[in-house]
Design a protein around this motif. Structure first.
Motif, short mmCIF file in Angstrom:
data_model
loop_
_atom_site.label_atom_id
_atom_site.label_comp_id
_atom_site.label_asym_id
_atom_site.label_seq_id
_atom_site.Cartn_x
_atom_site.Cartn_y
_atom_site.Cartn_z
N ILE A 169 0.85 -1.19 0.00
CA ILE A 169 0.00 0.00 0.00
C ILE A 169 0.88 1.24 0.00
CG2 ILE A 169 -1.72 1.30 1.29
CD1 ILE A 169 -2.60 -1.43 2.51
N VAL A 170 0.71 2.09 -1.03
CA VAL A 170 1.50 3.31 -1.17
C VAL A 170 0.56 4.51 -1.11
CG1 VAL A 170 3.15 4.59 -2.59
CG2 VAL A 170 3.17 2.08 -2.61
N ILE A 171 0.84 5.45 -0.19
CA ILE A 171 0.01 6.65 -0.05
C ILE A 171 0.88 7.91 -0.16
CG2 ILE A 171 -1.73 5.51 1.38
CD1 ILE A 171 -0.43 6.91 3.82
N PRO A 172 0.26 9.05 -0.56
CA PRO A 172 1.00 10.31 -0.57
C PRO A 172 1.00 10.93 0.83
CG PRO A 172 -1.19 10.63 -1.48
CD PRO A 172 -1.07 9.17 -1.17
N VAL A 173 2.16 11.41 1.27
CA VAL A 173 2.31 12.06 2.56
C VAL A 173 3.04 13.37 2.35
CG1 VAL A 173 3.32 11.90 4.88
CG2 VAL A 173 2.36 9.85 3.79
N ILE A 174 2.51 14.45 2.91
CA ILE A 174 3.19 15.74 2.85
C ILE A 174 4.05 15.88 4.10
CG2 ILE A 174 2.91 18.25 2.77
CD1 ILE A 174 0.30 17.80 1.28
N VAL A 175 5.35 16.06 3.89
CA VAL A 175 6.33 16.11 4.97
C VAL A 175 6.74 17.55 5.24
CG1 VAL A 175 8.62 15.32 5.72
CG2 VAL A 175 7.16 13.81 4.36
N ASP A 176 6.63 17.95 6.50
CA ASP A 176 7.04 19.28 6.96
C ASP A 176 6.30 20.40 6.22
OD1 ASP A 176 8.65 20.59 8.90
OD2 ASP A 176 10.02 21.26 7.33
N GLY A 177 5.09 20.10 5.73
CA GLY A 177 4.28 21.10 5.05
C GLY A 177 4.78 21.51 3.68
N LYS A 178 5.81 20.84 3.17
CA LYS A 178 6.46 21.32 1.94
C LYS A 178 6.59 20.27 0.85
CE LYS A 178 9.38 24.36 4.76
NZ LYS A 178 10.78 24.66 5.19
N GLN A 179 6.88 19.06 1.22
CA GLN A 179 7.32 18.08 0.23
C GLN A 179 6.43 16.84 0.26
OE1 GLN A 179 11.53 17.51 0.39
NE2 GLN A 179 11.53 15.66 -0.87
N GLN A 180 5.86 16.47 -0.89
CA GLN A 180 5.05 15.26 -0.96
C GLN A 180 5.94 14.06 -1.26
OE1 GLN A 180 1.07 15.24 -2.77
NE2 GLN A 180 1.72 13.49 -4.02
N MET A 181 5.74 13.00 -0.48
CA MET A 181 6.52 11.78 -0.62
C MET A 181 5.59 10.58 -0.69
SD MET A 181 9.68 12.34 2.04
CE MET A 181 10.63 13.87 2.08
N ASN A 182 6.14 9.48 -1.17
CA ASN A 182 5.41 8.21 -1.21
C ASN A 182 5.81 7.37 0.00
OD1 ASN A 182 4.26 8.76 -3.82
ND2 ASN A 182 6.24 8.25 -4.73
N PHE A 183 4.80 7.00 0.81
CA PHE A 183 5.04 6.19 1.99
C PHE A 183 4.32 4.84 1.85
CE2 PHE A 183 6.88 9.77 3.79
CZ PHE A 183 7.17 9.65 5.15
N LEU A 184 4.95 3.80 2.35
CA LEU A 184 4.28 2.52 2.53
C LEU A 184 3.49 2.55 3.83
CD1 LEU A 184 6.98 -0.17 1.64
CD2 LEU A 184 5.15 0.71 0.18
N VAL A 185 2.30 1.95 3.81
CA VAL A 185 1.52 1.76 5.03
C VAL A 185 1.83 0.37 5.55
CG1 VAL A 185 -0.79 1.65 6.03
CG2 VAL A 185 -0.28 3.33 4.25
#
Length: 310
Positions: free
Chosen positions: A36-52
């Motif tokens: 499962i891969v979801i989009p996560v916004i890190v530190d309000g600036k950068q969107q990354m792909n995270f595994l759940v």
């Protein structure tokens, strides 16, 4: 197959919250290689792909190069040993990261940023994976994973289950990981095992100690990858697996080489997404319940057939 749940814990329980007007939120995901891969916004600036990954206690970034442009306040150094060998992995704790997942926010979440490790360049079907998140999300909400629609729903209140067609199974939360007690049958004997529900595992089943299972072991092969390197082992089919009212037949099962796999004392094995993806599931950590609902219509795969237990 990834094994990503061996690293030092940071207390992130119940740290995510929704905006005050919302009772739930829905997050689309991509199921890539049964992960499962979801989009996560890190530190309000950068969107990354995270595994759940329900097997992961502390959120992490897989390599420090992914956050080099962010203004972070690094904390203590950590060292740990993961699955796949004896190599030590190094990381840095960032105690006050901001994460946003859909309408869910964590303002001051502890996260581990890793140095070089075998997962530093992880790509799934061409998609770069930047990080992994697990327990901090599941402790904050009743989490509904709808594999058919490929959405995750985060619920503040599990009352939605009263009108939903889910069956419910008792679940333990052991060291922030969800564990089911299920009977497993091989040859003519039935053994009750404690299996961790691991959404970071993209096969059906894995059993740590298989000394009681008698099968003709095929050639040793690579069955996965962890923080410390490749995980070697054997594979075979288990006769039956019973999950609540459901019976799975001829379940493809991995048996890792003991020296390559660190079980962390959590149960007897793990149950992964290759099995779970046939359902909608809800993990309710607060009430220690696992809820499961079949897709309708449902067609059995060639690898695993399912039937109602009698």
């Amino acid at each position: 197959m990834l094994q990503t749940h061996a690293f030092p814990p940071v207390d992130n329980s119940k740290i995510f919250s929704l905006t005050s007007s919302l009772h739930s939120t829905e997050i689309p995901f991509r199921l890539v290689n049964d992960l499962i891969v979801i989009p996560v916004i890190v530190d309000g600036k950068q969107q990354m792909n995270f595994l759940v990954d329900t097997g992961t206690r502390t959120p992490l970034i897989l390599h420090n190069r992914y956050v080099k442009n962010l203004d972070l306040s690094p904390g203590r150094k950590v060292h740990f040993q993961g699955a796949g060998g004896d190599n030590t992995v190094q990381g840095t704790v960032v105690p006050d990261m901001r994460l946003q997942i859909g309408d869910a926010f964590a303002k001051n979440i502890g996260i581990v940023v890793l140095g070089h490790n075998p997962l530093s360049h992880l790509k799934l079907d061409g998609i770069t994976i930047h990080g992994i998140i697990g327990a901090s999300l599941f402790h904050s909400f009743a989490v509904e994973i709808d594999f058919l629609s490929q959405v995750i729903r985060l619920h503040n209140n599990p009352d939605f289950l009263k009108t939903a067609n889910y069956s419910s199974i008792p679940m333990q939360v052991n060291l922030s990981r969800p564990v089911l007690q299920v009977p497993v049958e091989w040859e003519d004997s039935i053994h009750t095992l404690n299996l961790m529900i691991d959404t970071g595992f993209n096969h059906h089943l894995l059993i740590y100690d298989h000394s009681d299972i008698h099968f003709r072991a095929p050639k040793m092969e690579k069955i996965g990858m962890g923080y410390s390197g490749n995980i070697m082992g054997n594979t075979a089919n288990i006769k039956r697996l019973y999950v609540g009212e459901r019976t799975f037949f001829d379940v493809h099962t991995c048996f890792p080489l003991r020296s390559d796999y660190k079980a962390n004392g959590i149960g007897d094995g793990i149950m992964g997404n290759a099995l779970l993806k046939q359902f909608c599931v809800v993990l309710d950590y607060a009430n220690n319940r696992f809820h499961i609902k079949e897709f309708i219509p449902w067609q059995p795969t060639t690898l695993t057939k399912i039937a109602k237990a009698t």
